[in-house]
Design a protein around this motif. Structure first.
Motif, PDB file in Angstrom:
ATOM      1  N   GLY A 151       1.226 -13.679  -9.335  1.00 44.84           N
ATOM      2  CA  GLY A 151       2.542 -12.482  -9.129  1.00 44.84           C
ATOM      3  C   GLY A 151       2.449 -11.663  -8.014  1.00 44.84           C
ATOM      4  N   LYS A 152       3.286 -10.630  -8.098  1.00 39.59           N
ATOM      5  CA  LYS A 152       3.145  -9.587  -6.970  1.00 39.59           C
ATOM      6  C   LYS A 152       3.289  -8.295  -7.534  1.00 39.59           C
ATOM      7  N   LEU A 153       2.446  -7.385  -6.552  1.00 37.99           N
ATOM      8  CA  LEU A 153       2.221  -5.944  -6.890  1.00 37.99           C
ATOM      9  C   LEU A 153       2.809  -5.190  -5.952  1.00 37.99           C
ATOM     10  N   ASP A 154       3.281  -3.983  -6.124  1.00 38.15           N
ATOM     11  CA  ASP A 154       3.915  -3.136  -5.394  1.00 38.15           C
ATOM     12  C   ASP A 154       2.943  -2.722  -4.294  1.00 38.15           C
ATOM     13  N   GLY A 155       3.592  -2.883  -3.093  1.00 38.18           N
ATOM     14  CA  GLY A 155       2.703  -2.329  -1.822  1.00 38.18           C
ATOM     15  C   GLY A 155       3.264  -1.184  -1.131  1.00 38.18           C
ATOM     16  N   GLY A 156       4.242  -0.371  -1.609  1.00 39.35           N
ATOM     17  CA  GLY A 156       4.923   0.707  -0.979  1.00 39.35           C
ATOM     18  C   GLY A 156       6.004   0.413  -0.300  1.00 39.35           C
ATOM     19  N   ALA A 157       6.727   1.523   0.196  1.00 36.95           N
ATOM     20  CA  ALA A 157       8.054   1.411   0.892  1.00 36.95           C
ATOM     21  C   ALA A 157       7.590   0.967   2.609  1.00 36.95           C
ATOM     22  N   GLY A 158       8.360  -0.164   2.993  1.00 35.69           N
ATOM     23  CA  GLY A 158       7.825  -0.553   4.432  1.00 35.69           C
ATOM     24  C   GLY A 158       7.560  -1.706   4.556  1.00 35.69           C
ATOM     25  N   GLU A 159       7.420  -2.400   5.700  1.00 35.30           N
ATOM     26  CA  GLU A 159       7.045  -3.669   6.117  1.00 35.30           C
ATOM     27  C   GLU A 159       5.444  -3.780   5.889  1.00 35.30           C
ATOM     28  N   ALA A 160       5.116  -4.974   4.907  1.00 34.95           N
ATOM     29  CA  ALA A 160       4.064  -5.348   4.835  1.00 34.95           C
ATOM     30  C   ALA A 160       3.369  -6.018   6.007  1.00 34.95           C
ATOM     31  N   TYR A 161       2.102  -5.877   6.351  1.00 35.81           N
ATOM     32  CA  TYR A 161       1.458  -6.426   7.589  1.00 35.81           C
ATOM     33  C   TYR A 161       0.182  -7.037   7.418  1.00 35.81           C
ATOM     34  N   GLY A 162      -0.762  -5.854   7.579  1.00 37.05           N
ATOM     35  CA  GLY A 162      -2.334  -6.603   7.117  1.00 37.05           C
ATOM     36  C   GLY A 162      -2.519  -6.248   5.673  1.00 37.05           C
ATOM     37  N   ILE A 163      -3.792  -6.876   5.326  1.00 36.94           N
ATOM     38  CA  ILE A 163      -4.220  -6.690   4.097  1.00 36.94           C
ATOM     39  C   ILE A 163      -5.785  -7.165   4.042  1.00 36.94           C
ATOM     40  N   CYS A 164      -6.528  -6.265   3.303  1.00 39.09           N
ATOM     41  CA  CYS A 164      -8.033  -6.777   3.096  1.00 39.09           C
ATOM     42  C   CYS A 164      -8.536  -6.306   1.646  1.00 39.09           C
ATOM     43  N   LEU A 165      -9.377  -7.046   1.060  1.00 44.34           N
ATOM     44  CA  LEU A 165      -9.850  -6.758  -0.229  1.00 44.34           C
ATOM     45  C   LEU A 165     -11.233  -5.685  -0.178  1.00 44.34           C
ATOM     46  N   THR A 202      -3.412   7.021  -0.090  1.00 43.34           N
ATOM     47  CA  THR A 202      -2.969   6.471   1.090  1.00 43.34           C
ATOM     48  C   THR A 202      -3.418   7.368   2.225  1.00 43.34           C
ATOM     49  N   MET A 203      -3.480   6.366   3.330  1.00 44.32           N
ATOM     50  CA  MET A 203      -4.005   6.966   4.588  1.00 44.32           C
ATOM     51  C   MET A 203      -2.992   6.378   5.770  1.00 44.32           C
ATOM     52  N   LYS A 204      -3.325   7.218   6.860  1.00 49.94           N
ATOM     53  CA  LYS A 204      -2.271   6.883   7.889  1.00 49.94           C
ATOM     54  C   LYS A 204      -3.063   6.889   9.315  1.00 49.94           C
ATOM     55  N   LEU A 205      -2.508   5.938  10.235  1.00 51.03           N
ATOM     56  CA  LEU A 205      -2.564   5.799  11.419  1.00 51.03           C
ATOM     57  C   LEU A 205      -0.998   5.988  12.225  1.00 51.03           C
ATOM     58  N   GLY A 206      -1.296   6.436  13.508  1.00 51.45           N
ATOM     59  CA  GLY A 206      -0.046   6.796  14.168  1.00 51.45           C
ATOM     60  C   GLY A 206       0.954   5.949  14.532  1.00 51.45           C
ATOM     61  N   THR A 207       0.453   4.584  14.929  1.00 51.85           N
ATOM     62  CA  THR A 207       1.495   3.883  15.464  1.00 51.85           C
ATOM     63  C   THR A 207       0.946   2.491  14.659  1.00 51.85           C
ATOM     64  N   GLN A 208       1.846   1.161  15.374  1.00 54.98           N
ATOM     65  CA  GLN A 208       1.561  -0.201  14.716  1.00 54.98           C
ATOM     66  C   GLN A 208       0.299  -0.425  14.384  1.00 54.98           C
ATOM     67  N   SER A 209       0.071  -0.993  13.249  1.00 55.38           N
ATOM     68  CA  SER A 209      -1.494  -1.399  12.788  1.00 55.38           C
ATOM     69  C   SER A 209      -1.352  -2.587  11.842  1.00 55.38           C
ATOM     70  N   GLU A 210      -2.470  -3.202  11.828  1.00 59.85           N
ATOM     71  CA  GLU A 210      -2.477  -4.622  11.284  1.00 59.85           C
ATOM     72  C   GLU A 210      -3.899  -5.169  10.566  1.00 59.85           C
ATOM     73  N   GLY A 211      -4.668  -5.786  11.501  1.00 62.44           N
ATOM     74  CA  GLY A 211      -5.837  -5.963  11.114  1.00 62.44           C
ATOM     75  C   GLY A 211      -6.747  -5.049  10.406  1.00 62.44           C
ATOM     76  N   CYS A 212      -7.519  -5.626   9.452  1.00 64.24           N
ATOM     77  CA  CYS A 212      -8.493  -4.808   8.620  1.00 64.24           C
ATOM     78  C   CYS A 212      -9.863  -5.453   8.010  1.00 64.24           C
ATOM     79  N   ALA A 213     -10.523  -4.966   7.505  1.00 66.85           N
ATOM     80  CA  ALA A 213     -11.614  -5.486   6.794  1.00 66.85           C
ATOM     81  C   ALA A 213     -12.479  -4.430   6.225  1.00 66.85           C
ATOM     82  N   VAL A 214     -13.113  -4.368   4.990  1.00 70.89           N
ATOM     83  CA  VAL A 214     -13.948  -3.759   4.305  1.00 70.89           C
ATOM     84  C   VAL A 214     -15.380  -4.199   4.319  1.00 70.89           C
ATOM     85  N   ASP A 215     -16.367  -3.225   4.355  1.00 66.67           N
ATOM     86  CA  ASP A 215     -17.684  -3.719   4.472  1.00 66.67           C
ATOM     87  C   ASP A 215     -18.023  -2.988   3.047  1.00 66.67           C
ATOM     88  N   ASP A 216     -18.320  -3.848   1.799  1.00 62.48           N
ATOM     89  CA  ASP A 216     -18.715  -3.457   0.446  1.00 62.48           C
ATOM     90  C   ASP A 216     -19.893  -2.820   0.159  1.00 62.48           C
TER      91      ASP A 216
END
Length: 358
Positions: A151-165, A202-216
């Motif tokens: 299935g799919k979940l809501d990711g907010g208004a705007g174009e989806a780009y990067g994702i990390c868990l 919600t967090m914000k960077l000023g311009t186009q962003s994509e790649g991400c990773a989480v250190d658990d």
């Protein structure tokens, strides 16, 4: 991702100027390399079969599942952002393809409660609707290498780009990075008949962003802002939303665009964070414990071709069999000779050896 040079320009030679989508003149790769900090060279030990979309910027981002009991049965999930998701074996051969449309980045977590059992959850940034981001969820069966859509979940208004868990005391979260630099943290519950999720922060960077990773281990979220640099946030659902800059995309260590992000955790708090320095076809390594610069490397032509114009990267330490005994680094190759784009597989041991003692 903003392509700095067209693939035709790269094939023709490094001194050729190329225009981006807006028609503006770009700095030649040769000049960027000359201005950048020197990088050591490594070669790939393997590669995936090309994605199915030819003559296009299609392959984008990989994720890795390691089979600890039988490393040679580990799996790689990669996006064809024009068509869907591939599953590859560690030999690079395609094991499955799922038509999921325009899915851009991908990540996965093992040990997740899914529909009453425990399994491997795969999440992809879904931009089939560029006005409203979605998180597409799938289950990966390690025995058959097949993906099943959940299935799919809501990711907010705007174009989806990067994702990390990432995981914290609140549970499993997806961090979906929208093209404008907005980052929504979505708390996921996949334990029921259908997955549910809600935006908790919600967090914000000023311009186009994509790649991400989480250190658990440390609950730190790393995000690449393409023309600005690498940032870190508190990844906890209750944490601060103020970012801290780790490295600037100043054309030296990190050459714009800053793209894919991957983590190599070592011990309780140490290790490395890697960033794709797309502007000069290199990868930059920083130390996790103090954000210090470690070095740069390129994947150059060898028995297997090198990688250029890399978007997504992934890295996992551990045994992946005789070719990758210490860990596996994967880089999307945006210029795979005459074939469609694919992913290059590099032994982490080779990177460590090339960078030298650190």
């Amino acid at each position: 991702m903003s392509r700095r040079l067209s693939m035709a320009a790269l094939a023709a030679g490094p001194l050729l100027l190329a225009g981006c989508a807006t028609g503006e003149t770009e700095v030649p790769v040769a000049m960027r390399i000359a201005n950048a900090t020197p990088a050591v060279s490594v070669t790939a030990r393997g590669e995936t079969t090309p994605v199915g979309t030819p003559n296009a910027d299609a392959a984008d981002d990989p994720a890795i599942w390691r089979n600890a009991a039988d490393p040679l049965k580990s799996l790689i999930v990669g996006t064809d952002k024009k068509a869907g998701l591939y599953v590859y074996g560690i030999d690079g051969q395609a094991r499955d393809f799922l038509d999921a449309g325009r899915v851009n980045n991908v990540d996965l977590k093992d040990g997740v409660a899914i529909s009453g059992t425990t399994g491997i959850l795969v999440a992809a940034s879904d931009r089939n609707d560029i006005a409203h981001a979605k998180i597409a969820l799938f289950r990966l069966d390690p025995a058959t290498a097949k993906l099943t859509a959940l299935g799919k979940l809501d990711g907010g208004a705007g174009e989806a780009y990067g994702i990390c868990l990432g995981r914290d005391e609140a549970g499993l979260s997806a961090f979906i990075v929208l093209k404008d630099g907005t980052i929504h943290q979505v708390l996921i519950d996949a334990s029921g008949a259908a997955p549910t999720g809600r935006i908790v922060r919600t967090m914000k960077l000023g311009t186009q962003s994509e790649g991400c990773a989480v250190d658990d281990r440390t609950h730190i979220l790393y995000v690449a802002e393409e023309d600005v640099g690498l940032w870190r946030f508190d990844a906890r659902a209750t944490g601060s939303t103020t970012p801290t800059k780790i490295a600037a995309a100043d054309g030296r260590n990190l050459v714009p665009d800053a793209e894919g992000v991957a983590i190599a955790p070592i011990g309780a708090k140490d290790g490395y964070v890697l960033v794709s320095s797309q502007g000069d076809n290199a990868y930059v390594v920083y130390r996790l414990r103090d954000d210090s610069y470690v070095g740069r490397f390129r994947v150059v032509d060898g028995t297997i071709g090198g990688s250029k114009e890399t978007d997504g990267i992934e890295l996992m330490l551990g045994d992946f069999g005789p070719a990758y005994p210490g860990g596996l680094f994967i880089a999307q190759d945006g210029h795979n000779a005459a074939a469609a784009q694919n992913f290059k597989l590099v032994a982490w041991d080779d990177i460590v050896k090339a960078l030298g003692p650190k």
